[in-house]
Design an enzyme around this catalytic site. Structure first.
Site, PDB file in Angstrom:
ATOM      1  N   HIS A  87      27.112   9.241  66.035  1.00 58.70           N
ATOM      2  CA  HIS A  87      26.125   8.280  67.316  1.00 58.70           C
ATOM      3  C   HIS A  87      24.662   9.704  67.625  1.00 58.70           C
ATOM      4  O   HIS A  87      23.909   9.512  68.128  1.00 58.70           O
ATOM      5  CB  HIS A  87      26.344   8.090  68.611  1.00 58.70           C
ATOM      6  N   ASP A 224      33.621   6.691  64.379  1.00 59.04           N
ATOM      7  CA  ASP A 224      32.834   8.067  65.101  1.00 59.04           C
ATOM      8  C   ASP A 224      31.998   9.050  64.392  1.00 59.04           C
ATOM      9  O   ASP A 224      32.361  10.310  64.968  1.00 59.04           O
ATOM     10  CB  ASP A 224      32.676   7.936  66.645  1.00 59.04           C
ATOM     11  N   SER A 651      29.636  14.167  73.258  1.00 59.89           N
ATOM     12  CA  SER A 651      30.171  14.114  72.088  1.00 59.89           C
ATOM     13  C   SER A 651      30.017  15.037  70.622  1.00 59.89           C
ATOM     14  O   SER A 651      29.227  15.860  70.335  1.00 59.89           O
ATOM     15  CB  SER A 651      28.612  13.379  71.813  1.00 59.89           C
TER      16      SER A 651
END
Length: 715
Positions: A87, A224, A651
């Site tokens: 992402h 991810d 992240s």
């Protein structure tokens, strides 16, 4: 002067705190106290302080990057290979995707260096050093200076300090950040690399598996991750994109461990957490819930409904809006989850109890603590006065500035016109229209203007003259009004707007005029004029008072996108009954391919669990290379849980074992602890991590990206 400042920076040290619990805290790299260092090693860290961070020789710090200004990443090879989240790379993947080459849907593999794809405006920052400049900055602020004067002085001296940094090294940049809400100021120095190329992306059904359904949830099976490479000139220095650039050779890169972990194993994240508000008052928490979170969730529900319909009907629009949709939906769900968690944990009540204790402490010795006496009353009054304009501000931001793309461009164009920045306007426009579908944008604009008009907290925040225009010309119809101004505006004709030669040609444009009214009449003239900015200063005073009362406790500063370390252990969820109002449950530490397949097979109509046939076949077959199989379970581990403290910006952070080897990439938190940015709860908080063996198996076994695997230092 530069040499004097730099010598001071080299010699200075920062205040750095620790805490009793082994998992809460986002700690500033390079300034770990002896007490904190002792806790780190007692939990399982085997690296020395110098091996973690050093300005004298290579250390793990040199392998960590701030990725694009919004995420984190870790360098994992001597050829500048960077692992981050899928992402985080989503915007870059989308930019290179077309209906013919749909890298979002099918993934991307660069077979050789020449195939790696450059990305305009994507960069990474390497952290060089951070130093405390509080005394220097605040030494220029007169006693009893107004908030406006203090802000002006702090900005001026901060700019001076950044100018004194030695910029003779290429790509050097610096910034001054406020800590403890402005009671301390730190100067951080970075080196920036602007040639960052896409190397690998998994298919979206792996990299985004679970979508909005699973976002912020456990158990997870999302792979991810994405892979990029940093390029430099022939001298290994930063350089703009060039075919002559070569892979960057880092001072240090991180090794990758295939040995896995056990429950209780040490886990450490290094990255750039974006923002927390752990020291916010009870009044501030209430304000966040009732304005920012409530409005964000409700407005984005309306926006996402329009985007979902358009994206699922047309692959070209799906690709065009993929990154925007992902960004919007992420904090749409976050806003709902944070409010629910704050209510479940009774955080406002807990904050009020702390504030009552503080008030008693102040009254015990008013002669020495009197400066704090009125801070709670000032906060209460300030937030009461601020509620309506704060609500209007969030509504305006969500409906207009970050609502429809064209409405946002109209507002930004007015701001640039006031500055005479026509070149910036043309650059902004040329980039924006690559990802705007006029018909879709018009539907979003209709929905959001209608929502704004129906939900403004006071009529003074209405769009001037709009209702009269609707009634007198459009028979009260917002849809007809939007259809008309879009049909007449150059903002709905990209070629025409790019042909403009100056701002004067925009003066009579109907969308430009609407943007002018939205910005100058509504935002600047009404909302900003009514907002009380003193609440920030009172929050700072409250934070100071709490630290003074608990002087034997060392506080870590709130996250502010500077380099931080967090530590914890690998630990499954095992909540006590009634902790969050949910049923008691216990989940495994890791997820498996069987759980991945089960979601897909049991919910075949769920858009977020749909798989490419080849992905389903690969996962179902289960033929994974033996080096990626966990010897204890005999299965491929997908995702796992730790007790690390994370927030947005983390992240893509590498998750390291005690030897400083990568065991996974942090990508999410859990729903039960969505209060974490404001209230960290040791029992509830979890960090969701994609296991590095899952990452490598997808690259190796599914995609055949063996040349990338060979680059890694696997242990």
């Amino acid at each position: 002067m530069k040499k004097i400042i730099l010598s001071l920076l080299t010699l200075s040290t920062l205040f750095f705190g620790t805490q009793a619990r082994a998992d809460e805290g986002m700690w500033v790299m390079g300034n770990i106290s002896a007490k904190t260092d002792s806790i780190l090693h007692s939990v399982g860290l085997e690296l020395t302080a110098d091996q973690l961070y050093s300005t004298e020789h290579p250390s793990l710090n040199n392998a960590i990057v701030q990725f694009g200004g919004f995420c984190s990443g870790v360098v994992v090879s001597d050829e500048g290979l960077v692992f981050t989240n899928h992402h985080c790379g989503y915007g870059a993947i989308q930019t290179h995707s077309t209906t013919k080459h749909d890298y979002l849907k099918h993934g991307f593999v660069a077979k050789k260096y020449e195939d790696e794809l450059p990305n305009e405006d994507l960069y990474v920052l390497f952290h060089l050093k951070t130093v405390d400049v509080t005394d220097y900055i605040l030494g220029f602020v007169p006693e009893n200076a107004s908030l406006q004067l203090k802000s002006l002085i702090v900005d001026s001296i901060s700019n001076f300090l950044t100018e004194t940094v030695d910029y003779s090294g290429k790509g050097i940049q610096s910034e001054v950040n406020a800590f403890y809400k402005g009671s301390k100021y730190f100067l951080s120095v970075y080196q920036r690399y602007d040639d960052v190329r896409l190397v690998y992306a998994p298919p979206q059904c792996l990299g985004k598996y679970g979508g909005d359904t699973d976002n912020w949830m456990w158990p997870r099976q999302t792979c991810d991750f994405s892979v990029f490479r940093i390029y430099a000139d022939r001298n290994n220095d930063p350089a703009p994109y060039s075919k002559d650039n070569v892979p960057y050779h880092p001072a240090q890169y991180a090794k990758v461990s295939l040995q896995g972990y056990d429950e209780g194993s040490y886990a450490m994240t290094l990255g750039y957490p974006g923002s927390t508000e752990r020291y916010l008052s009870s009044y501030g928490v209430s304000n966040t819930m009732r304005t920012e979170n409530d409005v964000t969730y409700k407005v984005r529900t309306v926006k996402l409904e329009e985007l979902n319909k358009a994206m699922r009907a047309d692959d070209a629009i799906r690709i065009m809006y993929a990154s925007k949709h992902a960004q919007s939906s992420n904090y749409w769900k976050f806003s709902l989850g944070q409010n629910q968690a704050l209510e479940n944990l009774k955080v406002i009540d807990e904050k009020k109890a702390e504030e009552e204790k503080l008030l008693s402490w102040i009254k015990e010795s008013p002669s020495t603590r009197g400066q704090y006496l009125g801070v709670l009353d000032s906060l209460r009054i300030g937030y009461e006065q601020n509620f309506t304009p704060s609500y209007a501000y969030q509504l305006w931001m969500e409906c207009f500035y970050s609502g429809s793309d064209i409405m946002g461009l109209a507002i930004k164009s007015n701001i640039l016109a006031a500055r005479g920045a026509f070149d910036t306007f043309k650059t902004t426009i040329s980039k924006a229209y690559k990802d705007i579908d006029i018909a879709t944008d018009k539907k979003v604009a209709k929905a959001l203007i209608s929502y704004y008009c129906q939900n403004i907290p006071d009529t003074c925040y209405a769009i001037p003259g709009l209702q009269h225009t609707l009634d007198s010309i459009y028979n009260g119809s917002i849809d007809s009004y939007i259809d008309d101004i879009y049909s007449r505006s150059v903002f709905s004709r990209p070629d025409d707007i790019m042909a403009l030669e100056n701002f004067s040609q925009l003066r009579t444009d109907p969308i430009f005029q609407l943007g002018q009214s939205l910005f100058y009449d509504v935002y600047y003239g009404k909302i900003q004029a009514a907002r009380n900015i003193n609440t920030y200063e009172y929050e700072r005073q409250l934070c100071d008072a709490m630290r003074a009362m608990n002087h034997d406790k060392e506080y870590y500063p709130d996250a502010n996108f500077t380099m931080r370390l967090s530590y914890g252990v690998c630990k499954p969820i095992d909540f006590a009954p009634g902790t969050t109002g949910l049923k008691e449950r216990a989940a495994d530490l890791t997820t498996t391919p069987a759980s991945f397949i089960n979601k897909h097979e049991q919910e075949p109509d769920n858009y977020d669990y749909r798989l490419l046939p080849e992905v389903y076949k690969w996962m179902k077959k289960g033929k994974f290379s033996p080096q990626y199989i966990d010897p204890k379970t005999g299965d491929l581990p997908l995702c796992f849980l730790t007790t690390n403290d994370i927030t947005g910006g983390n992240s893509g952070s590498g998750v390291f074992d005690g030897k400083g080897r990568v065991i996974g990439l942090a990508f999410d938190g859990n729903w039960e602890a969505m209060s974490g940015d404001i209230k960290f709860d040791t029992a509830l908080q979890r960090c969701i991590v994609v296991d590095i063996r899952y990452v490598l198996s997808v690259m190796h076994d599914y995609s055949g990206a063996k040349r990338l695997i060979k680059e890694l230092d696997l242990e």
